[in-house]
Design a protein around this motif. Structure first.
Motif, PDB file in Angstrom:
ATOM      1  N   GLY A 155      19.936  30.403  32.165  1.00 11.36           N
ATOM      2  CA  GLY A 155      18.873  31.095  31.445  1.00 11.36           C
ATOM      3  C   GLY A 155      18.784  32.579  31.702  1.00 11.36           C
ATOM      4  N   GLU A 156      17.579  33.138  31.527  1.00  6.37           N
ATOM      5  CA  GLU A 156      17.324  34.557  31.734  1.00  6.37           C
ATOM      6  C   GLU A 156      16.827  34.801  33.158  1.00  6.37           C
ATOM      7  OE1 GLU A 156      18.030  36.940  29.603  1.00  6.37           O
ATOM      8  OE2 GLU A 156      18.803  35.468  28.170  1.00  6.37           O
ATOM      9  N   GLY A 157      16.640  36.062  33.496  1.00 10.16           N
ATOM     10  CA  GLY A 157      16.107  36.399  34.808  1.00 10.16           C
ATOM     11  C   GLY A 157      17.202  36.717  35.793  1.00 10.16           C
ATOM     12  N   PRO A 158      16.811  37.095  37.004  1.00 10.51           N
ATOM     13  CA  PRO A 158      17.793  37.503  38.024  1.00 10.51           C
ATOM     14  C   PRO A 158      18.666  36.333  38.458  1.00 10.51           C
ATOM     15  CG  PRO A 158      15.597  37.320  38.983  1.00 10.51           C
ATOM     16  CD  PRO A 158      15.422  37.178  37.505  1.00 10.51           C
ATOM     17  N   CYS A 159      19.916  36.637  38.738  1.00 11.04           N
ATOM     18  CA  CYS A 159      20.864  35.616  39.186  1.00 11.04           C
ATOM     19  C   CYS A 159      21.917  36.304  40.031  1.00 11.04           C
ATOM     20  CB  CYS A 159      21.491  34.904  37.986  1.00 11.04           C
ATOM     21  SG  CYS A 159      22.588  33.539  38.455  1.00 11.04           S
ATOM     22  N   ASP A 160      22.589  35.546  40.901  1.00 12.23           N
ATOM     23  CA  ASP A 160      23.615  36.148  41.752  1.00 12.23           C
ATOM     24  C   ASP A 160      25.004  35.578  41.475  1.00 12.23           C
ATOM     25  OD1 ASP A 160      23.370  33.638  42.846  1.00 12.23           O
ATOM     26  OD2 ASP A 160      22.680  34.304  44.812  1.00 12.23           O
ATOM     27  N   PHE A 161      25.147  34.796  40.406  1.00  8.32           N
ATOM     28  CA  PHE A 161      26.446  34.201  40.084  1.00  8.32           C
ATOM     29  C   PHE A 161      26.624  34.203  38.565  1.00  8.32           C
ATOM     30  CE2 PHE A 161      29.688  31.101  39.333  1.00  8.32           C
ATOM     31  CZ  PHE A 161      30.463  31.063  40.484  1.00  8.32           C
ATOM     32  N   TYR A 162      27.736  34.784  38.105  1.00 10.10           N
ATOM     33  CA  TYR A 162      27.980  34.886  36.668  1.00 10.10           C
ATOM     34  C   TYR A 162      29.416  34.480  36.356  1.00 10.10           C
ATOM     35  CZ  TYR A 162      23.681  37.635  36.397  1.00 10.10           C
ATOM     36  OH  TYR A 162      22.377  38.046  36.471  1.00 10.10           O
ATOM     37  N   LEU A 163      29.615  33.989  35.139  1.00  7.43           N
ATOM     38  CA  LEU A 163      30.944  33.687  34.621  1.00  7.43           C
ATOM     39  C   LEU A 163      31.138  34.469  33.332  1.00  7.43           C
ATOM     40  CD1 LEU A 163      33.627  32.190  34.312  1.00  7.43           C
ATOM     41  CD2 LEU A 163      32.362  30.271  33.308  1.00  7.43           C
ATOM     42  N   VAL A 164      32.127  35.342  33.324  1.00  5.83           N
ATOM     43  CA  VAL A 164      32.499  36.098  32.130  1.00  5.83           C
ATOM     44  C   VAL A 164      33.783  35.482  31.604  1.00  5.83           C
ATOM     45  CG1 VAL A 164      33.135  38.349  31.211  1.00  5.83           C
ATOM     46  CG2 VAL A 164      31.436  38.196  33.046  1.00  5.83           C
ATOM     47  N   GLN A 211      25.604  39.243  47.745  1.00  7.17           N
ATOM     48  CA  GLN A 211      24.530  39.431  46.766  1.00  7.17           C
ATOM     49  C   GLN A 211      24.923  39.023  45.356  1.00  7.17           C
ATOM     50  OE1 GLN A 211      23.036  43.503  46.961  1.00  7.17           O
ATOM     51  NE2 GLN A 211      23.617  43.640  49.130  1.00  7.17           N
ATOM     52  N   LEU A 212      26.216  39.087  45.059  1.00 10.00           N
ATOM     53  CA  LEU A 212      26.633  38.870  43.675  1.00 10.00           C
ATOM     54  C   LEU A 212      28.071  38.382  43.619  1.00 10.00           C
ATOM     55  CD1 LEU A 212      26.001  39.318  40.601  1.00 10.00           C
ATOM     56  CD2 LEU A 212      26.985  41.601  40.862  1.00 10.00           C
ATOM     57  N   VAL A 213      28.319  37.372  42.771  1.00  9.53           N
ATOM     58  CA  VAL A 213      29.670  36.889  42.494  1.00  9.53           C
ATOM     59  C   VAL A 213      29.841  36.817  40.983  1.00  9.53           C
ATOM     60  CG1 VAL A 213      31.256  34.921  42.621  1.00  9.53           C
ATOM     61  CG2 VAL A 213      29.910  35.574  44.631  1.00  9.53           C
ATOM     62  N   VAL A 214      30.924  37.399  40.480  1.00 15.51           N
ATOM     63  CA  VAL A 214      31.237  37.342  39.054  1.00 15.51           C
ATOM     64  C   VAL A 214      32.651  36.794  38.898  1.00 15.51           C
ATOM     65  CG1 VAL A 214      31.451  38.622  36.896  1.00 15.51           C
ATOM     66  CG2 VAL A 214      29.758  39.345  38.604  1.00 15.51           C
ATOM     67  N   LEU A 215      32.782  35.665  38.203  1.00 18.81           N
ATOM     68  CA  LEU A 215      34.095  35.145  37.843  1.00 18.81           C
ATOM     69  C   LEU A 215      34.462  35.686  36.471  1.00 18.81           C
ATOM     70  CD1 LEU A 215      33.983  31.344  38.826  1.00 18.81           C
ATOM     71  CD2 LEU A 215      34.645  33.296  40.215  1.00 18.81           C
ATOM     72  N   VAL A 216      35.660  36.233  36.334  1.00 20.24           N
ATOM     73  CA  VAL A 216      36.170  36.703  35.046  1.00 20.24           C
ATOM     74  C   VAL A 216      37.411  35.881  34.759  1.00 20.24           C
ATOM     75  CG1 VAL A 216      37.070  38.655  33.745  1.00 20.24           C
ATOM     76  CG2 VAL A 216      35.285  39.031  35.463  1.00 20.24           C
ATOM     77  N   GLY A 217      37.328  34.979  33.793  1.00 15.06           N
ATOM     78  CA  GLY A 217      38.511  34.153  33.598  1.00 15.06           C
ATOM     79  C   GLY A 217      38.374  33.076  32.555  1.00 15.06           C
ATOM     80  N   GLN A 218      39.295  32.134  32.645  1.00 14.68           N
ATOM     81  CA  GLN A 218      39.399  31.037  31.691  1.00 14.68           C
ATOM     82  C   GLN A 218      38.879  29.749  32.339  1.00 14.68           C
ATOM     83  OE1 GLN A 218      43.655  31.878  31.561  1.00 14.68           O
ATOM     84  NE2 GLN A 218      43.524  32.131  29.334  1.00 14.68           N
ATOM     85  N   ARG A 219      38.061  29.002  31.605  1.00  9.17           N
ATOM     86  CA  ARG A 219      37.519  27.755  32.142  1.00  9.17           C
ATOM     87  C   ARG A 219      38.632  26.790  32.554  1.00  9.17           C
ATOM     88  NH1 ARG A 219      32.304  26.216  31.962  1.00  9.17           N
ATOM     89  NH2 ARG A 219      30.836  27.666  30.971  1.00  9.17           N
ATOM     90  N   ARG A 220      39.707  26.793  31.805  1.00  8.79           N
ATOM     91  CA  ARG A 220      40.814  25.882  32.129  1.00  8.79           C
ATOM     92  C   ARG A 220      41.384  26.207  33.508  1.00  8.79           C
ATOM     93  NH1 ARG A 220      46.698  26.077  29.184  1.00  8.79           N
ATOM     94  NH2 ARG A 220      47.729  24.434  30.404  1.00  8.79           N
TER      95      ARG A 220
END
Length: 737
Positions: free
Chosen positions: A516-525, A695-704
């Motif tokens: 959802g919305e709001g602050p978060c510390d883990f994202y998947l791009v 504080q923050l983790v961002v995955l940039v990649g393919q779900r597979r």
């Protein structure tokens, strides 16, 4: 990936000859020098920069290299090779004798010698040294010193000529001369493969090329045996302590390009020598480097001996100690933490393990409070400086790197702390133990007093050590040592998506998408194409994270990637990020395929005991020293100088491999995970990367690709024997070395 500028036309070598008028700068350790040279048909003196072990005004030089325009110093000649010969003219001979290269001769004495002997001066020194006493002020002792100095300078010139003739550039030639001195030619002609073993920056392929130029046959036994040993060393670089025979044959075949049967013969010859031994791992015959085989056995013996002892402190009433420490800290311990502390208080050897958010830090802090209140002498250590610093902050007690704890001797090698000079402690606590390899653990255990207790702390589900072995994993799997495993995630930690997703990955589940919305510390791009992924990742690091979270993209954001190569490998990512984050520096140096400029984030890739900088240490380029030809790097406020010729172990670190990030934490991590990484995708790799972010983790990649890593992926077996030795030994005798 090929970058613009990678494919350059071959640059022809220019040639310069002339007489050295002045030695502006000379570093005796590295050989780097700045010269002013008189060249025929040029009015002004020519600045020449290069390398020479010894050099003096008056000498005649013949150099090959390129003319370049330096931003600060203008036009100069950068020499790849510098060949030196003594001067022939009277004026040049006088300058040479007075240049401090010939000990015991000053300007006045040089003038008197040349006045008497003229252009025949060097012939007199070499062929009729007794005549030197004809010069006023020279007696037999001074004459002998002059003759020795001349002989040494002549030997240096001969060695450099020999090295140049066999394809060795001057910078490497200086390293060879500094290592072997007058024996350099003898070493190279007798065993050129010693270069790869003895000299940093010279690998097997360089030594092999020199050996072949010296006339060694491709199927010569010396070459084959050296190749087998190097192949085994290469296997240890991949984490193995030994290697099945046929796998070793295949590795050496690719290296040497000779028939496999010849390699098998070379292996048989190596087994008769002192460097390689055979043993079995799970009933399969394997080859080991002898030192590594002995180190694993030494670890097993010392650990098993420790399990038969008792803690060095009197029995502690856990029922009273736990309420006492809870009152002191204001923290209520969970049942698993209470059980872990009880286990550790009763055992002279114990392992504390668990993932993020399970309370390892608070458990360790409570244990140490109880023991220090009882007067127990405690020492804390971790493999890296960052991990040691974090340990100090968490416990309030001083923690050191293992190398500093053992008092590394950069000059002689080895450690001052050992079985004869043990550490002064009742309890040694080691953190981040999944990172500790076999050689380091072996050295460490030798230094732990026999009656001291040992506590190993680490997350066994992370990647094993970069070096050979998997000590923590083998120790836990042996079932010979008490293990306190924390599994309950605390309520506060459970609010972090980083912690939740790390545990999901560890259980083989996909990380949850951003809720959802709001602050978060883990994202998947999500990205489908690695080329698009590169642009997206650069945007995330350089624009989106700084704008949304206020983090500095150079100091706070670390890109962690599974591989070196490929569009989203660390090499290409570093070039791409550097171009955006530090695009037009006022000064820069290009060496070994990298550009170094003030403001760049860099990493040391080897243990450099002289500089006290170790594999994985991160720093920032503080400045360039053009006069001394060095890059100055700040490691946590301590400045370290890297001469241009020694930048081969330093790499940009805007992005780094996940393996190199072990033991470190960063405010934010960005992790590319795509199918290009398929050979490296593994659960422990992704788990390790995710747990580096605070504080923050961002995955940039393919779900597979992420699904493949989470499913177990290509987790590779490490060939180690430690677990077998721990499991098979019902008891333990005296420790071996």
């Amino acid at each position: 990936m090929i970058r613009p500028g990678d494919l350059k036309p071959h640059e022809p070598q220019d040639r310069l000859v002339g007489t050295i008028e002045r030695v502006t700068f000379h570093n005796a350790e590295t050989g780097f020098c700045v010269l002013k040279v008189h060249v025929a048909a040029r009015r002004d003196l020519v600045p020449v920069v290069g390398h020479a072990p010894a050099i003096a005004a008056g000498e005649w030089i013949a150099a090959t290299g390129q003319w370049v325009t330096d931003r600060q110093h203008g036009l100069q000649f950068r020499a790849d090779t510098l060949a030196l010969t003594p001067p022939t003219g009277v004026a040049g001979i006088e300058r040479y004798l007075a240049s401090a290269q010939m000990w015991g001769i000053g300007p006045a004495m040089a003038k008197r010698i040349v006045a008497l002997f003229g252009e025949a001066t060097f012939e007199v020194i070499e062929a009729e040294p007794g005549r030197l006493t004809e010069v006023e002020g020279i007696g037999p002792k001074r004459a002998a010193r002059i003759v020795r100095g001349w002989a040494e300078q002549k030997a240096v010139r001969e060695i450099m000529i020999f090295l140049h003739a066999h394809g060795v550039g001057t910078a490497r030639a200086v390293r060879i001369f500094r290592t072997y001195g007058q024996d350099a030619i003898a070493v190279m002609t007798t065993d050129p493969y010693r270069l790869a073993r003895d000299i940093r920056g010279i690998g097997f392929r360089t030594a092999d090329a020199i050996a072949l130029r010296l006339g060694l046959g491709r199927e010569a036994p010396e070459r084959l045996r050296a190749g087998v040993t190097f192949a085994l060393q290469t296997a240890t670089d991949e984490g193995h302590c030994g290697l099945p025979t046929e796998r070793l044959v295949g590795l050496a075949h690719r290296l040497l390009d000779v028939a496999p049967d010849l390699i098998r013969v070379a292996i048989a010859l190596e087994l008769r020598g002192a460097d390689v031994v055979a043993d079995t791992i799970t009933d399969e015959t394997c080859l080991f480097l002898k030192g590594l085989h002995g180190a694993e056995r030494g670890i097993a013996d010392r650990l098993l001996n420790r399990t038969f002892g008792t803690p060095p402190w009197p029995a502690i009433d856990v029922g009273k100690a736990l309420p006492w420490v809870e009152a002191r800290t204001g923290r209520t311990l969970s049942p698993s933490q209470r059980a872990a502390i009880a286990t550790m208080l009763a055992a002279p050897l114990c392992v504390l393990t668990g993932g993020p958010g399970v309370g390892k830090t608070s458990t360790l802090d409570s244990l140490l409070r109880i023991l220090t209140a009882k007067g127990v002498r405690v020492q804390l250590a971790a493999p890296t400086g960052r991990a040691a610093k974090r340990m100090t902050e968490q416990t309030g007690l001083e923690a050191r790197t293992i190398h500093r704890l053992l008092e590394i001797d950069p000059k002689q090698g080895g450690f001052a702390r050992n079985a004869d000079n043990p550490l002064a402690c009742d309890l040694l606590v080691l953190d981040e133990c999944s990172m500790i390899d076999v050689p380091l653990m072996n050295a460490l255990l030798k230094a732990v007093p026999e009656k001291a207790a040992l506590l190993l702390v680490g997350d066994v589900d992370q990647l094993p050590s970069v070096g050979p072995g998997q000590v923590l994993s083998d120790l836990i799997a042996s079932d010979r040592v008490p293990v306190a495993r924390l599994t309950e995630v605390f309520r506060q930690a459970a609010s972090s998506r980083i912690v939740v997703n790390a545990h999901r990955i560890n259980r083989g589940l996909m990380p949850e998408a951003t809720p959802g919305e709001g602050p978060c510390d883990f994202y998947l791009v999500e990205v489908d194409d690695p080329e698009i992924g590169l642009a997206r990742l650069v945007e995330v690091v350089t624009r989106r994270i700084p704008a949304r979270f206020g983090l500095d993209p150079i100091r706070d954001v670390q890109v962690l990637t599974p591989m070196l190569r490929g569009t989203l490998g660390s090499r290409n990512l570093n070039h791409a990020l550097q171009a955006v984050l530090n695009p037009s520096p006022a000064e820069a140096v290009e060496r070994f395929g990298w550009r170094f400029a003030p403001g760049d984030r860099v990493m040391e890739t080897q243990n450099d005991y002289d500089r006290e900088v170790f594999n994985g240490d991160l720093g920032l380029v503080a400045r360039i020293d053009p006069e001394g030809e060095a890059v100055i790097v700040s490691f946590d406020g301590r400045e370290v100088a890297y001469p241009y010729g020694e930048l081969d172990t330093l790499v940009p670190a805007f992005a780094t491999t996940i393996h190199k990030s072990q033991g470190s934490e960063y405010p934010a991590v960005v992790i590319p995970v795509v199918m290009q990484h398929v050979t490296m995708l593994a659960r422990n790799l992704l788990y390790t990367a995710v747990t580096r972010g605070k504080q923050l983790v961002v995955l940039v990649g393919q779900r597979r690709a992420i699904r493949m890593a989470v499913g177990g992926g290509a987790q590779r077996r490490r060939w180690t024997k430690l677990r077998e030795w721990l499991t098979a030994s019902p008891s333990c005798s005296a420790c071996s070395d």
